[in-house]
Scaffold this motif. Structure first.
Motif, PDB file in Angstrom:
ATOM      1  N   PRO A 104       0.814  -1.227   0.000  1.00 25.64           N
ATOM      2  CA  PRO A 104       0.000   0.000   0.000  1.00 25.64           C
ATOM      3  C   PRO A 104       0.843   1.270   0.000  1.00 25.64           C
ATOM      4  CG  PRO A 104      -0.871  -1.581   1.574  1.00 25.64           C
ATOM      5  CD  PRO A 104       0.462  -2.116   1.116  1.00 25.64           C
ATOM      6  N   GLY A 121       1.859   1.946  -3.571  1.00 24.78           N
ATOM      7  CA  GLY A 121       0.755   2.491  -4.359  1.00 24.78           C
ATOM      8  C   GLY A 121       0.491   3.951  -4.040  1.00 24.78           C
ATOM      9  N   LEU A 122       0.552   4.292  -2.749  1.00 22.60           N
ATOM     10  CA  LEU A 122       0.315   5.681  -2.344  1.00 22.60           C
ATOM     11  C   LEU A 122       1.391   6.603  -2.908  1.00 22.60           C
ATOM     12  CD1 LEU A 122      -1.326   7.695  -0.669  1.00 22.60           C
ATOM     13  CD2 LEU A 122       0.143   7.130   1.290  1.00 22.60           C
ATOM     14  N   SER A 162       0.961   7.149  -6.625  1.00 22.18           N
ATOM     15  CA  SER A 162      -0.179   8.015  -6.955  1.00 22.18           C
ATOM     16  C   SER A 162       0.117   9.480  -6.684  1.00 22.18           C
ATOM     17  CB  SER A 162      -1.413   7.581  -6.164  1.00 22.18           C
ATOM     18  OG  SER A 162      -1.252   7.846  -4.780  1.00 22.18           O
ATOM     19  N   LEU A 163       0.984   9.765  -5.717  1.00 24.16           N
ATOM     20  CA  LEU A 163       1.281  11.140  -5.339  1.00 24.16           C
ATOM     21  C   LEU A 163       2.520  11.707  -6.035  1.00 24.16           C
ATOM     22  CD1 LEU A 163       0.630  10.969  -1.472  1.00 24.16           C
ATOM     23  CD2 LEU A 163      -0.916  11.798  -3.257  1.00 24.16           C
ATOM     24  N   PRO A 172      -2.530   8.059 -11.400  1.00 24.37           N
ATOM     25  CA  PRO A 172      -2.656   8.179  -9.941  1.00 24.37           C
ATOM     26  C   PRO A 172      -3.832   7.403  -9.370  1.00 24.37           C
ATOM     27  CG  PRO A 172      -2.152  10.316 -10.910  1.00 24.37           C
ATOM     28  CD  PRO A 172      -2.450   9.386 -12.048  1.00 24.37           C
ATOM     29  N   VAL A 173      -4.954   7.379 -10.090  1.00 23.22           N
ATOM     30  CA  VAL A 173      -6.120   6.620  -9.626  1.00 23.22           C
ATOM     31  C   VAL A 173      -5.792   5.127  -9.581  1.00 23.22           C
ATOM     32  CG1 VAL A 173      -8.503   5.962 -10.183  1.00 23.22           C
ATOM     33  CG2 VAL A 173      -7.754   8.340 -10.445  1.00 23.22           C
ATOM     34  N   ALA A 193      -2.801   3.681  -9.246  1.00 19.36           N
ATOM     35  CA  ALA A 193      -1.846   3.386  -8.185  1.00 19.36           C
ATOM     36  C   ALA A 193      -2.510   3.409  -6.814  1.00 19.36           C
ATOM     37  CB  ALA A 193      -0.690   4.382  -8.239  1.00 19.36           C
ATOM     38  N   ALA A 194      -3.387   4.397  -6.569  1.00 11.77           N
ATOM     39  CA  ALA A 194      -4.068   4.486  -5.283  1.00 11.77           C
ATOM     40  C   ALA A 194      -5.005   3.301  -5.069  1.00 11.77           C
ATOM     41  CB  ALA A 194      -4.847   5.800  -5.194  1.00 11.77           C
ATOM     42  N   ALA A 195      -5.729   2.905  -6.116  1.00 14.84           N
ATOM     43  CA  ALA A 195      -6.644   1.767  -5.994  1.00 14.84           C
ATOM     44  C   ALA A 195      -5.882   0.469  -5.749  1.00 14.84           C
ATOM     45  CB  ALA A 195      -7.494   1.660  -7.257  1.00 14.84           C
ATOM     46  N   GLY A 241      -2.943   0.185  -4.288  1.00 13.18           N
ATOM     47  CA  GLY A 241      -2.452   0.215  -2.913  1.00 13.18           C
ATOM     48  C   GLY A 241      -3.530  -0.132  -1.910  1.00 13.18           C
ATOM     49  N   ALA A 242      -4.734   0.362  -2.128  1.00 13.05           N
ATOM     50  CA  ALA A 242      -5.835   0.047  -1.220  1.00 13.05           C
ATOM     51  C   ALA A 242      -6.167  -1.445  -1.259  1.00 13.05           C
ATOM     52  CB  ALA A 242      -7.066   0.872  -1.597  1.00 13.05           C
TER      53      ALA A 242
END
Length: 414
Positions: free
Chosen positions: A310, A313-314, A317-318, A390-391, A393-395, A397-398
């Motif tokens: 995670p 991924g965060l 995304s950032l 970014p979407v 990568a964030a998804a 990671g979650a």
């Protein structure tokens, strides 16, 4: 007072097993170079041939679907005929697929390239299946380190492969072949050499007998038959869940990183460097991850993977699109988290699988990984096409957080 026997070392292995492990390591070095070619330029080649970013994840989907089929078939071949012929066959299939990609690209036939990527993927399953062969050459208390050694052997080839994108592309161009197909020339040669090394090397001997001592944490439940229901062997479920989640997250983010960087003006060499660092992080920590699995237990290492993935991924995304260092850091974390998930899951599955059909069970576990990778690869292009990198990568990671409750549930069952 009884003294505890010291941990086994590599010198404790019989000479025949040491030679077999050496052959396995050499073949993995060669196979790593071939595997890295598809990872680095597969998505870019598809984007160039198909003219669509949304379909750039198709190559990853195809060669991971192929890897699913390859893992199932090669696992059964290894079970029936032995590890050596099964792994040699897999390397030969990967070489054939690599040659097909080159031929299809040279003729500008996208369908031929996509079909060849499927064949290539079926052969690349060999690289991960080899870790089980390494684990079975060692005593139970050193299986994690042995599997880590085999994965580590892929590092040299896997790191060198992406950095040869430029030279192999130039070579391909001089032969009238698209530059992006150049790395598959390297893959064809490397996989052919790996198959020959396995065929000409000594035959691996049966695994050493288990030493007396307490059972490892993921051992099968007492009284469970070798073909009992899966729920009676929760180590299989937990190990498969950890590996499948790690594979899905890693493939989804890694596949679209070259496309993301290419779309923001980064050079092919910069993309190759980031992917080389990522692939190095996937395999370089393997000896340490294997040691931690042996010393701390597979569940704790799996929980660590559930924290690292995670974070990767965060960060991805950032990270600003123009920042190569931050993207590289995110991809390095992604590789480390995948490595922790793979080796901890491997230990759980190897300990829980019945000996008489262990290779087939291991192959089926890798089928699950390949299906997850195919899902992640195909979905990644669609997500980036609609919402952006970014979407994605964030998804991803979650989603990786699912590893932690899976491991916690296993601990509650114990």
């Amino acid at each position: 007072m009884t003294q505890t026997a010291p941990p086994a070392t590599a010198a404790d292995l019989p000479p025949a097993r040491r030679r077999a492990l050496t052959v396995l390591v050499v073949s993995q070095v060669l196979g790593g170079a071939g595997m890295a070619a598809g990872i680095t330029v597969g998505a870019l080649l598809a984007q160039d041939l198909l003219g669509s970013t949304g379909l750039a994840g198709l190559p990853a989907a195809l060669f991971t679907i192929g890897a699913a089929l390859g893992a199932a078939v090669l696992g059964r071949v290894c079970q029936r005929f032995g590890r050596r012929p099964g792994l040699a066959l897999g390397n030969g299939i990967a070489a054939l697929g690599s040659a097909g990609v080159v031929a299809g690209a040279a003729a500008h036939l996208p369908l031929v390239v996509l079909a060849a990527l499927f064949v290539y993927g079926a052969g690349t399953a060999t690289g991960l299946l080899a870790r089980y062969a390494g684990a079975e050459l060692a005593p139970p208390e050193r299986r994690g380190r042995a599997a880590g050694t085999v994965l580590f052997a892929m590092t040299l080839g896997a790191v060198a492969g992406p950095n040869l994108v430029g030279p192999t592309g130039t070579l391909a161009h001089t032969w009238g072949i698209p530059r992006l197909a150049g790395p598959f020339l390297l893959a064809a040669a490397a996989y052919t050499a790996a198959a020959l090394v396995l065929l000409m090397g000594p035959r691996p001997t049966p695994p050493p007998p288990a030493r007396p001592g307490p059972p490892r944490e993921a051992a099968a439940a007492p009284g469970t038959g070798p073909r009992g229901p899966l729920r009676a062997r929760p180590g299989l479920i937990t190990g498969a869940t950890v590996m499948i989640t790690g594979q899905l997250v890693m493939i989804a983010v890694m596949t679209m990183t070259p496309v993301h960087m290419n779309g923001h003006g980064h050079t092919t060499q910069a993309v190759g460097l980031v992917i080389a660092l990522h692939v190095g992080a996937m395999f370089l920590p393997s000896p340490l991850s294997g040691l931690l699995t042996d010393r701390l237990g597979a569940r704790r290492v799996a929980a660590a993977a559930g924290a690292v993935l995670p974070g990767a991924g965060l960060l991805a995304s950032l990270a600003p699109p123009a920042s190569v260092p931050l993207l590289a850091c995110a991809l390095v974390l992604l590789g480390i988290g995948w490595n922790l998930a793979l080796l901890s899951g491997t230990a759980l599955i190897t300990d829980a699988a019945p000996a008489e059909n262990r290779a087939a069970v291991q192959g089926l576990a890798d089928v699950g990984m390949s299906v997850a990778g195919a899902t992640g690869g195909m979905a990644s292009g669609l997500v980036v096409g609609s919402g952006g990198y970014p979407v994605l990568a964030a998804a991803a990671g979650a989603l990786a957080l699912a590893v932690i409750p899976a491991v916690a549930l296993r601990g509650a069952r114990r």
